[in-house]
Design a protein around this motif. Structure first.
Motif, PDB file in Angstrom:
ATOM      1  N   ASP A  66       0.813  -1.215   0.000  1.00 33.63           N
ATOM      2  CA  ASP A  66       0.000   0.000   0.000  1.00 33.63           C
ATOM      3  C   ASP A  66       0.848   1.267   0.000  1.00 33.63           C
ATOM      4  N   ASP A  67       2.067   1.189   0.444  1.00 35.39           N
ATOM      5  CA  ASP A  67       2.947   2.360   0.532  1.00 35.39           C
ATOM      6  C   ASP A  67       3.221   2.906  -0.876  1.00 35.39           C
ATOM      7  N   PRO A  68       2.864   4.201  -1.132  1.00 34.94           N
ATOM      8  CA  PRO A  68       3.080   4.787  -2.468  1.00 34.94           C
ATOM      9  C   PRO A  68       4.550   4.743  -2.910  1.00 34.94           C
ATOM     10  N   GLN A  71       5.233   1.297  -4.028  1.00 38.25           N
ATOM     11  CA  GLN A  71       4.570   1.056  -5.305  1.00 38.25           C
ATOM     12  C   GLN A  71       5.376   1.650  -6.453  1.00 38.25           C
ATOM     13  N   GLU A  72       5.917   2.850  -6.224  1.00 31.73           N
ATOM     14  CA  GLU A  72       6.735   3.476  -7.264  1.00 31.73           C
ATOM     15  C   GLU A  72       8.026   2.676  -7.494  1.00 31.73           C
ATOM     16  N   ARG A  75       7.189  -0.235  -9.592  1.00 28.74           N
ATOM     17  CA  ARG A  75       7.028   0.106 -11.011  1.00 28.74           C
ATOM     18  C   ARG A  75       8.393   0.239 -11.689  1.00 28.74           C
TER      19      ARG A  75
END
Length: 198
Positions: A66-68, A71-72, A75
């Motif tokens: 869930d941590d943005p 997540q980045e 990616r």
């Protein structure tokens, strides 16, 4: 002449967890010199470390986070994996790889189709894994015994302790990931532990 040694190796193989899959695989005659043994052990250690690193990153990036920031990072990691895959395919196109074969292996030896084997003698097996197809494991093996339907057990020769440990970790981590994936997907835990009949 080698019956006792073969049975000892087979027993050790049968008691351990195995990696099972269909890597690109070739078997060829190879009479190794001491220099060859040292070179192969050093190279295989490098390959095992590379495979472990790539596999860990791909597995971790598949987890839900869930941590943005994470997540980045995932990616970016996915893009890097794509680039690595492109480079890998350019270095070694699928057309020049040996065919895929059903294989079961651990740090003691492996089971392969008997039809792959050349005449008796010292052998070298070359396994290419999807994580990095351009860097195959190249392992010295000795023919052991017939197993099941048209398969044969080969046991490893002249492995350094570091390569043997690396193979153990590779197989264990693969097995652990399969168990974790089965649990996450809600599938009953039927991941094979040390099934060696094919």
């Amino acid at each position: 002449m080698q019956t006792a040694q073969t049975e000892e190796r087979w027993q050790a193989f049968s008691e351990r967890v195995t990696w099972q899959g269909h890597p690109h695989l070739a078997v060829e005659p190879f009479a190794a010199t001491p220099d060859d043994v040292a070179r192969l052990n050093e190279r295989n250690l490098h390959v095992l470390r590379t495979l472990a690193s790539l596999d860990e990153r791909r597995f971790e990036s598949a987890a839900d986070v869930d941590d943005p920031v994470m997540q980045e990072l995932q990616r970016m990691d996915s893009k890097l994996n794509v680039l690595l895959d492109i480079v890998d395919r350019l270095l070694l196109p699928a057309t020049v790889l040996p065919p895929r074969q059903p294989v079961s292996f651990n740090a003691v030896g492996l089971i392969v189709p008997a039809g792959l084997l050349p005449p008796d003698g010292p052998l070298l097996i070359r396994m290419h894994f999807e994580a990095c197809r351009a860097l195959p494991l190249e392992l010295l093996v000795q023919q052991g015994k017939a197993v099941g339907n048209d398969n044969v057990f080969l046991y490893f020769r002249d492995l350094s302790e570091a390569v043997e440990d690396g193979l153990e970790r590779f197989v264990f981590c693969h097995h652990r990931r399969k168990v974790a994936e089965a649990r996450l997907s809600g599938i009953p835990e039927t991941v094979p532990g040390h099934k060696h009949r094919m």
